[in-house]
Design a protein around this motif. Structure first.
Motif, PDB file in Angstrom:
ATOM      1  N   GLU A  20      39.944  12.811  -2.987  1.00  0.00           N
ATOM      2  CA  GLU A  20      38.956  12.649  -1.866  1.00  0.00           C
ATOM      3  C   GLU A  20      39.663  12.670  -0.662  1.00  0.00           C
ATOM      4  N   VAL A  21      38.736  13.023   0.343  1.00  0.00           N
ATOM      5  CA  VAL A  21      39.144  13.265   1.663  1.00  0.00           C
ATOM      6  C   VAL A  21      38.206  12.510   2.637  1.00  0.00           C
ATOM      7  N   GLU A  22      38.909  12.086   3.812  1.00  0.00           N
ATOM      8  CA  GLU A  22      38.007  11.127   4.561  1.00  0.00           C
ATOM      9  C   GLU A  22      38.220  11.647   6.090  1.00  0.00           C
ATOM     10  N   VAL A  23      37.327  11.908   6.787  1.00  0.00           N
ATOM     11  CA  VAL A  23      37.608  12.471   8.023  1.00  0.00           C
ATOM     12  C   VAL A  23      37.049  11.652   9.162  1.00  0.00           C
ATOM     13  N   LEU A  24      37.840  11.374  10.149  1.00  0.00           N
ATOM     14  CA  LEU A  24      37.558  10.371  11.296  1.00  0.00           C
ATOM     15  C   LEU A  24      37.259  10.964  12.553  1.00  0.00           C
ATOM     16  N   ARG A  32      33.361  10.514   4.193  1.00  0.00           N
ATOM     17  CA  ARG A  32      34.266  11.217   2.763  1.00  0.00           C
ATOM     18  C   ARG A  32      33.574  12.126   2.043  1.00  0.00           C
ATOM     19  N   ALA A  33      34.310  12.675   1.143  1.00  0.00           N
ATOM     20  CA  ALA A  33      33.787  13.777   0.271  1.00  0.00           C
ATOM     21  C   ALA A  33      34.852  13.734  -1.082  1.00  0.00           C
ATOM     22  N   ALA A  34      34.367  14.202  -2.163  1.00  0.00           N
ATOM     23  CA  ALA A  34      35.137  13.905  -3.344  1.00  0.00           C
ATOM     24  C   ALA A  34      34.908  15.314  -3.992  1.00  0.00           C
ATOM     25  N   VAL A  35      35.974  15.754  -4.702  1.00  0.00           N
ATOM     26  CA  VAL A  35      36.149  17.129  -5.385  1.00  0.00           C
ATOM     27  C   VAL A  35      35.591  17.064  -6.650  1.00  0.00           C
ATOM     28  N   PRO A  36      35.036  18.035  -7.505  1.00  0.00           N
ATOM     29  CA  PRO A  36      34.647  17.995  -8.738  1.00  0.00           C
ATOM     30  C   PRO A  36      35.971  18.873  -9.393  1.00  0.00           C
ATOM     31  N   SER A  37      35.535  19.009 -10.600  1.00  0.00           N
ATOM     32  CA  SER A  37      36.543  19.920 -11.279  1.00  0.00           C
ATOM     33  C   SER A  37      35.992  20.319 -12.733  1.00  0.00           C
ATOM     34  N   GLY A  38      36.052  21.634 -12.971  1.00  0.00           N
ATOM     35  CA  GLY A  38      35.503  22.205 -14.197  1.00  0.00           C
ATOM     36  C   GLY A  38      36.433  22.182 -15.484  1.00  0.00           C
ATOM     37  N   ALA A  39      35.869  22.288 -16.723  1.00  0.00           N
ATOM     38  CA  ALA A  39      36.558  22.764 -17.852  1.00  0.00           C
ATOM     39  C   ALA A  39      36.746  24.037 -18.357  1.00  0.00           C
ATOM     40  N   ILE A 109      41.281  22.116   0.175  1.00  0.00           N
ATOM     41  CA  ILE A 109      40.433  22.759   1.452  1.00  0.00           C
ATOM     42  C   ILE A 109      39.102  22.130   0.989  1.00  0.00           C
ATOM     43  N   LEU A 110      38.491  22.348  -0.060  1.00  0.00           N
ATOM     44  CA  LEU A 110      37.069  21.980  -0.143  1.00  0.00           C
ATOM     45  C   LEU A 110      36.687  20.505   0.225  1.00  0.00           C
ATOM     46  N   GLY A 111      37.681  19.450  -0.133  1.00  0.00           N
ATOM     47  CA  GLY A 111      37.333  18.099   0.413  1.00  0.00           C
ATOM     48  C   GLY A 111      37.405  17.713   1.849  1.00  0.00           C
ATOM     49  N   VAL A 112      38.253  18.663   2.478  1.00  0.00           N
ATOM     50  CA  VAL A 112      38.364  18.449   4.014  1.00  0.00           C
ATOM     51  C   VAL A 112      36.984  19.270   4.564  1.00  0.00           C
ATOM     52  N   SER A 113      36.533  20.495   3.969  1.00  0.00           N
ATOM     53  CA  SER A 113      35.430  21.185   4.449  1.00  0.00           C
ATOM     54  C   SER A 113      34.066  20.496   4.310  1.00  0.00           C
ATOM     55  N   LEU A 114      34.015  19.840   3.114  1.00  0.00           N
ATOM     56  CA  LEU A 114      32.764  19.118   2.932  1.00  0.00           C
ATOM     57  C   LEU A 114      32.690  17.723   3.710  1.00  0.00           C
ATOM     58  N   LEU A 331      24.985  31.480  -9.674  1.00  0.00           N
ATOM     59  CA  LEU A 331      25.110  29.748  -9.950  1.00  0.00           C
ATOM     60  C   LEU A 331      26.121  29.610  -8.655  1.00  0.00           C
ATOM     61  N   VAL A 332      25.807  28.434  -8.101  1.00  0.00           N
ATOM     62  CA  VAL A 332      26.664  28.009  -6.863  1.00  0.00           C
ATOM     63  C   VAL A 332      27.414  26.760  -7.171  1.00  0.00           C
ATOM     64  N   LYS A 333      28.685  26.601  -7.088  1.00  0.00           N
ATOM     65  CA  LYS A 333      29.705  25.859  -7.544  1.00  0.00           C
ATOM     66  C   LYS A 333      30.688  25.507  -6.311  1.00  0.00           C
ATOM     67  N   VAL A 334      30.407  24.536  -5.131  1.00  0.00           N
ATOM     68  CA  VAL A 334      31.303  24.656  -4.107  1.00  0.00           C
ATOM     69  C   VAL A 334      32.707  24.731  -4.409  1.00  0.00           C
ATOM     70  N   ASN A 335      33.270  24.200  -5.572  1.00  0.00           N
ATOM     71  CA  ASN A 335      34.726  24.244  -5.643  1.00  0.00           C
ATOM     72  C   ASN A 335      35.156  25.470  -6.284  1.00  0.00           C
ATOM     73  N   GLN A 336      34.310  26.384  -6.832  1.00  0.00           N
ATOM     74  CA  GLN A 336      34.655  27.667  -7.044  1.00  0.00           C
ATOM     75  C   GLN A 336      35.288  28.594  -6.050  1.00  0.00           C
ATOM     76  N   ILE A 337      34.559  28.160  -5.000  1.00  0.00           N
ATOM     77  CA  ILE A 337      35.136  29.124  -3.624  1.00  0.00           C
ATOM     78  C   ILE A 337      35.888  28.496  -2.757  1.00  0.00           C
ATOM     79  N   GLY A 338      35.738  27.032  -2.461  1.00  0.00           N
ATOM     80  CA  GLY A 338      36.471  26.152  -1.961  1.00  0.00           C
ATOM     81  C   GLY A 338      36.239  25.570  -0.319  1.00  0.00           C
ATOM     82  N   THR A 339      35.348  26.504   0.204  1.00  0.00           N
ATOM     83  CA  THR A 339      34.785  26.000   1.592  1.00  0.00           C
ATOM     84  C   THR A 339      33.076  26.114   1.716  1.00  0.00           C
TER      85      THR A 339
END
Ligand code: PGA
Ligand code: ZN
Length: 424
Positions: A20-24, A32-39, A109-114, A331-339
């Protein structure tokens, strides 16, 4: 301007650590944004960095990714205007320095980007969908409810990973949500009455030990009818086969048998003729390009063929697919590409090339609802966020209710037109 970036290790819906990332910002805004994860992850996804330290969370800790945010990625964007999303994403990519984001981790990277996008939206005093999509963002997606879970998402014997309800005949998103939920509850009673277990899989769908994939579709059609809707007219069905998970050396192993690619394509053709199937995802292996071409030629005008593990939200792999005439949907998954920027690039390329898009959660999710805003931002028209149950799934659908309310008369429900080129 970005003043500081923080990160922490939190838990996802499967009880695994995630970032989880927080930007001030300098005006005091914090998002803040939190990152998902696949199986059932695609082999070509951007790299998810895990600690590998077996003494913590079985090696699945993400303290290295958290440290990468705090020590490297955050400092690299401090002082930059948060509304410069593309510049920021380029800095993040360059700071990592690898092709697949493996050094600092795509999860970092994705946590920061989002989180940057959310902070910038807040600073502009706009909802995220409006900030990302501009004044024309107005299409509420058809929700694809994954109500039967198999494959890597459940411990049953079903080979196909996901069985969807697509209530595209509704007038509004909120009505589609109600229809899908009513059918979900009927499905539970039907499974129970037939003597099957009704425990849930990772995405909130039931995980009964059905004898075949076909039986899953039969239960869906039966539940749609018993809930008072007309299969095909009101509610379609769909599949995520996740075929890479049962492919080996040119052979597909499914329903206890070995299938050649041609036999499997015949099998899909029969399903499309027998049921109101409007979408099939990852029908073949992620590197079986030649048979993907055959499949697309054979069924591409009848049904939406979605590339998930095949395209991994990567503009380069999508461009290859477009060149080869492979699939007709991304199919669009933000964490597959990362930004965020690269995600939007992939969506643009898809839409410009006549491909539809479907936004997607991961099987490991959090309470973060960013994808609900993004799907409206780009007028995609389709989202899958699991069953209408379990808070991490429902969080996205609930956010779409809020967006629909906020848009008021300007909201358009994608409806059947989301699948216009196809059956149903
Ligand atoms: P995953 O599954 O999040 O486990 O990769 C989702 C999907 O295959 O669509
Ligand atoms: Zn998939």
């Amino acid at each position: 301007l970005i003043e500081a970036v923080g990160a922490r290790e939190i838990l996802d819906s499967r009880g695994n650590p995630t970032v989880e990332v927080e930007v001030l910002l300098d005006d005091g805004i914090v998002q803040r944004a939190a990152v998902p994860s696949g199986a059932s992850t695609g082999a070509f996804e951007a790299y998810e960095l895990r600690d590998g330290d077996k003494s913590r969370y079985g090696g699945k800790g993400v303290l290295k990714a958290v440290a990468a945010v705090i020590d490297e990625l955050g400092p690299a964007i401090e002082g930059v205007d948060a509304s410069e999303q593309r510049v920021i994403d380029e800095i993040l990519i360059a700071t990592d320095g690898t092709e697949n984001k493996s050094r600092t981790g795509a999860n970092a990277i994705l946590g920061v980007s989002l989180a940057v996008a959310k902070a910038a939206a807040d600073a502009a005093d706009l909802p995220l969908f409006r900030y990302v999509g501009g004044p024309n963002a107005h299409v509420l997606p058809v929700p694809l409810f994954n109500v039967i879970n198999g494959g890597e998402h459940a411990d049953n014997g079903i080979d196909f990973q996901e069985f969807f309800l697509a209530p595209y005949g509704a007038e509004t998103f909120s009505e589609a949500l109600r229809w899908g939920t009513e059918i979900y509850h009927v499905l539970k009673s039907e499974l129970k009455a037939a003597g099957y277990a009704t425990g849930l899989g990772d995405e909130g769908g039931f995980a009964p030990d059905l004898p075949s994939n076909r039986a899953g579709l039969e239960f869906l059609i039966d539940a749609i009818s018993k809930a008072g809707f007309t299969p095909g007219k009101d509610v379609g069905v769909g599949l995520d086969v996740a075929a890479s998970e049962f492919y080996n050396d040119g052979v597909y192993h499914m329903d206890g048998k070995d299938w050649t690619p041609d036999q499997l394509i015949d099998y899909y053709a029969d399903l499309v003729d027998s049921f109101p199937v409007v979408t099939i995802e990852d029908a073949l292996d992620e590197e079986d390009w030649e048979n993907w071409q055959k499949l697309t030629e054979r069924l591409g005008s009848k049904v939406q063929l979605v590339g998930d593990d095949l395209f991994v939200t990567n503009p380069k792999r999508l461009a290859k697919g477009i060149d080869l005439g492979v699939a007709n949907s991304l199919l669009v998954k933000v964490n597959q590409i990362g930004t965020l920027s690269e995600t939007l690039d992939a969506v643009d390329l898809a839409h410009r090339s006549g491909y539809t898009t479907m936004f997607s959660h991961r099987s490991g999710e959090t309470e973060d609802t960013t994808i609900a805003d993004l799907v409206v931002a780009v007028n995609s028209g389709q989202i899958k966020s699991g069953a209408p149950a379990r808070s991490e799934r429902v969080a996205k659908y609930n956010q779409l209710l809020r967006i629909e309310e906020e848009l008021g008369d300007a909201a358009t429900f994608a409806g059947r037109a989301a699948f216009r080129r196809y059956k149903g």
